[in-house]
Design an enzyme around this catalytic site. Structure first.
Site, PDB file in Angstrom:
ATOM      1  N   GLU A 273     -43.760   2.384  94.307  1.00 33.74           N
ATOM      2  CA  GLU A 273     -42.918   1.942  95.428  1.00 33.74           C
ATOM      3  C   GLU A 273     -42.935   2.954  96.571  1.00 33.74           C
ATOM      4  OE1 GLU A 273     -39.075   1.841  93.575  1.00 33.74           O
ATOM      5  OE2 GLU A 273     -39.484   0.021  92.437  1.00 33.74           O
ATOM      6  N   PRO A 274     -44.113   3.284  97.094  1.00 33.87           N
ATOM      7  CA  PRO A 274     -44.140   4.293  98.151  1.00 33.87           C
ATOM      8  C   PRO A 274     -43.556   3.771  99.460  1.00 33.87           C
ATOM      9  CG  PRO A 274     -46.315   3.337  97.881  1.00 33.87           C
ATOM     10  CD  PRO A 274     -45.455   2.734  96.813  1.00 33.87           C
ATOM     11  N   GLY A 275     -42.837   4.601 100.149  1.00 28.30           N
ATOM     12  CA  GLY A 275     -42.321   4.266 101.472  1.00 28.30           C
ATOM     13  C   GLY A 275     -42.851   5.278 102.461  1.00 28.30           C
ATOM     14  N   ARG A 312     -32.811  11.828 111.157  1.00 33.91           N
ATOM     15  CA  ARG A 312     -33.210  12.780 110.114  1.00 33.91           C
ATOM     16  C   ARG A 312     -32.907  14.251 110.447  1.00 33.91           C
ATOM     17  NH1 ARG A 312     -37.628  13.613 108.363  1.00 33.91           N
ATOM     18  NH2 ARG A 312     -37.120  13.689 106.172  1.00 33.91           N
ATOM     19  N   TYR A 316     -30.432  15.634 107.684  1.00 35.17           N
ATOM     20  CA  TYR A 316     -31.004  16.497 106.644  1.00 35.17           C
ATOM     21  C   TYR A 316     -31.516  17.819 107.201  1.00 35.17           C
ATOM     22  CZ  TYR A 316     -31.863  11.708 104.785  1.00 35.17           C
ATOM     23  OH  TYR A 316     -31.795  10.410 104.405  1.00 35.17           O
ATOM     24  N   CYS A 342     -22.555  12.734 122.330  1.00 36.62           N
ATOM     25  CA  CYS A 342     -21.456  13.697 122.308  1.00 36.62           C
ATOM     26  C   CYS A 342     -21.202  14.226 120.909  1.00 36.62           C
ATOM     27  CB  CYS A 342     -20.198  13.052 122.868  1.00 36.62           C
ATOM     28  SG  CYS A 342     -20.502  12.285 124.449  1.00 36.62           S
ATOM     29  N   GLU A 343     -22.181  14.937 120.361  1.00 39.11           N
ATOM     30  CA  GLU A 343     -22.074  15.566 119.045  1.00 39.11           C
ATOM     31  C   GLU A 343     -22.972  16.784 119.087  1.00 39.11           C
ATOM     32  OE1 GLU A 343     -20.862  14.282 115.928  1.00 39.11           O
ATOM     33  OE2 GLU A 343     -20.390  12.215 116.499  1.00 39.11           O
TER      34      GLU A 343
HETATM   35  C1  LIG Z   1     -36.147   5.028  98.717  1.00 38.26           C
HETATM   36  C2  LIG Z   1     -36.798   4.443  97.547  1.00 38.26           C
HETATM   37  C3  LIG Z   1     -38.194   4.362  97.467  1.00 38.26           C
HETATM   38  C4  LIG Z   1     -39.115   4.927  98.519  1.00 38.26           C
HETATM   39  O1  LIG Z   1     -39.080   6.303  98.552  1.00 38.26           O
HETATM   40  P1  LIG Z   1     -40.118   7.132  99.456  1.00 38.26           P
HETATM   41  O2  LIG Z   1     -39.705   8.540  99.265  1.00 38.26           O
HETATM   42  O3  LIG Z   1     -39.950   6.675 100.849  1.00 38.26           O
HETATM   43  O4  LIG Z   1     -41.482   6.863  98.928  1.00 38.26           O
HETATM   44  C5  LIG Z   1     -38.752   3.741  96.365  1.00 38.26           C
HETATM   45  N1  LIG Z   1     -37.972   3.229  95.377  1.00 38.26           N
HETATM   46  C6  LIG Z   1     -36.622   3.299  95.413  1.00 38.26           C
HETATM   47  C7  LIG Z   1     -35.836   2.725  94.317  1.00 38.26           C
HETATM   48  C8  LIG Z   1     -35.994   3.912  96.491  1.00 38.26           C
HETATM   49  O5  LIG Z   1     -34.659   3.993  96.511  1.00 38.26           O
END
Ligand SMILES: *Cc1c(COP(=O)(O)O)cnc(C)c1O
Length: 416
Positions: A273-275, A312, A316, A342-343
């Site tokens: 599940e890469p994002g 971000r 973070y 305004c922060e």
């Molecule tokens: C956020 C998330 C991802 C994606 O994470 P990345 O760090 O962006 O790859 C995949 N699976 C789940 C369950 C998440 O909460």
């Protein structure tokens, strides 16, 4: 690797001049390189070649319809965490049979929508959620495909806000609880056990925490198998890091190789599940310098984008490389790059060495394609910015800039 490069001293996205896009779109705007998305997605596909697998893009990283459609057409599925993301993924044409549904707080309504639409599986994060899914399944008379999200209790060595696989985090089920939950689910016909999942955090820069997590998950898979509970899909979540500054995260190839070795000859379909690692470096935020402001202690570049557009750094203290869109010979100075909000937390960089740019000059905030626009808000009644996608020498506004009317859409007076 991405396709944002300088040619003749000017920043290009693939074959498009960023200055030309700005002329048409104004600032600020997000700019996505489709070829970079493609390259990063294919890096996973190539690494996974030869084993049954599904790459489910994590929609929360970048949920623009054009991005989802583009990745979907390349063969990506989707990892979703809300009813809204289900809606987007389906709108983008991603088949429900390639959608996995994660998240600790799925509502009954969301579960119903997802079950009706036929998602591949629910990654179940608590026994309460399992009960709720069972309830919905009985109401609509359809068995629910499930996987339990296991919390393997490993330290991903990343920012505490984006670490999710430690015992103290709210995510997943501890291994012992997961074992009992599988046994319970296997005896109930509302559930169809499809898989097992974990996701230990984001922006990981080493392979070893993934392997540690995988080993714990696999030992549960083996145990379950002995009890006659067959796991078909092994979902390792997302989390692979990218280079923002001087990190050197493993490539998908190294990561997948380590997973393959650990999985061995087990008969499992691998879901990832890469994002961030797909879209993070495929996007930049282009902003204009409004003012150069010097105080006795500091020099500020006040730009027209702000923390509501890219959260971000504020959230973070994340590092984003910032470069002038037109290369400058000017001498270097140290600036805080800040927005108009305004922060005091409204900054993109602190004490950053940059050339002496001037009001009107454009800056590119790099690595902004993941958790950029999706985390943006209307704070300070700032319309959300445009999103533009490039492929080759063509660009298109894939989300128009919001107007003031968009800001008040849905609002009404108490006394008409
Ligand atoms: C956020 C998330 C991802 C994606 O994470 P990345 O760090 O962006 O790859 C995949 N699976 C789940 C369950 C998440 O909460």
């Amino acid at each position: 690797m991405d396709y944002f490069d300088f040619k003749n001293g000017e920043l290009y996205c693939e074959d498009c001049r960023v200055l030309d896009i700005e002329k048409e779109v104004g600032t600020p705007f997000y700019l996505y390189s489709a070829k970079t998305l493609e390259r990063h997605f294919k890096a996973y596909e190539d690494a996974l070649h030869g084993i049954p697998h599904l790459v489910c893009f994590a929609v929360k990283a970048n949920s623009n319809l054009a991005v989802l459609r583009f990745l979907g057409e390349l063969g990506a599925g989707a990892d979703i965490v809300s009813g809204g993301e289900l809606f987007r993924a389906l709108k983008a044409g991603i088949s429900p049979s390639r959608i996995v549904y994660s998240g600790v707080g799925k509502t009954g309504e969301e579960i119903k929508e997802a079950l009706n639409s036929g998602v591949l599986m629910f990654n179940v994060e608590s026994t309460g959620e399992l009960e709720k899914i069972g309830e919905v399944s009985r109401t609509i008379g359809k068995a629910a495909p499930i996987s339990f999200r296991v919390n393997p209790d490993v330290d991903p060595k990343t920012h505490p806000y984006i670490s999710t696989g430690l015992e103290e985090n709210k995510f997943g089920l501890p291994v012992d609880e997961a074992r009992r939950a599988y046994e319970y689910a296997s005896r109930n016909e509302e559930f169809l056990i499809r898989g097992i999942s974990c996701h230990i955090g984001s922006q990981l820069t080493e392979v070893s925490p993934f392997v540690d997590a995988l080993k714990r998950v696999l030992s549960l898979v083996d145990e379950l198998e002995k009890k006659g509970i067959k796991i078909e899909y092994l979902d390792m979540g997302g989390g692979l890091g990218i280079k923002y500054d001087n990190e050197s995260p493993p490539l998908p190839e190294e990561y997948v190789k380590a997973l393959k070795t650990t999985i061995g000859s087990r008969d499992l379909k691998l879901i990832l599940e890469p994002g961030r690692s797909i879209c993070g470096n495929a996007g930049i935020l282009v902003t204009k310098v409004l003012y150069k402001k010097k105080t006795p202690k500091k020099a500020f570049l006040v730009v027209d984008a702000a923390m509501n557009d890219l959260a971000r750094p504020s959230l973070y203290k994340a590092f984003h490389e910032i470069v002038p869109v037109v290369e400058q010979d000017a001498k270097m100075s140290t600036f805080d790059v800040v927005g108009p909000i305004c922060e005091t937390g409204d900054f993109f960089a602190r004490s950053r060495s940059l050339p002496e740019v001037n009001p009107g000059d454009l800056l590119a905030i790099r690595s902004a394609g993941a958790y950029g626009f999706t985390m943006s808000s209307n704070y300070n009644s700032r319309p959300r910015v445009a999103e533009v996608m490039v492929y080759g020498d063509k660009f298109k506004v894939v989300r128009r800039r919001e107007t003031f009317d968009d800001l008040i859409r849905g609002e009404t007076f108490f006394h008409e």
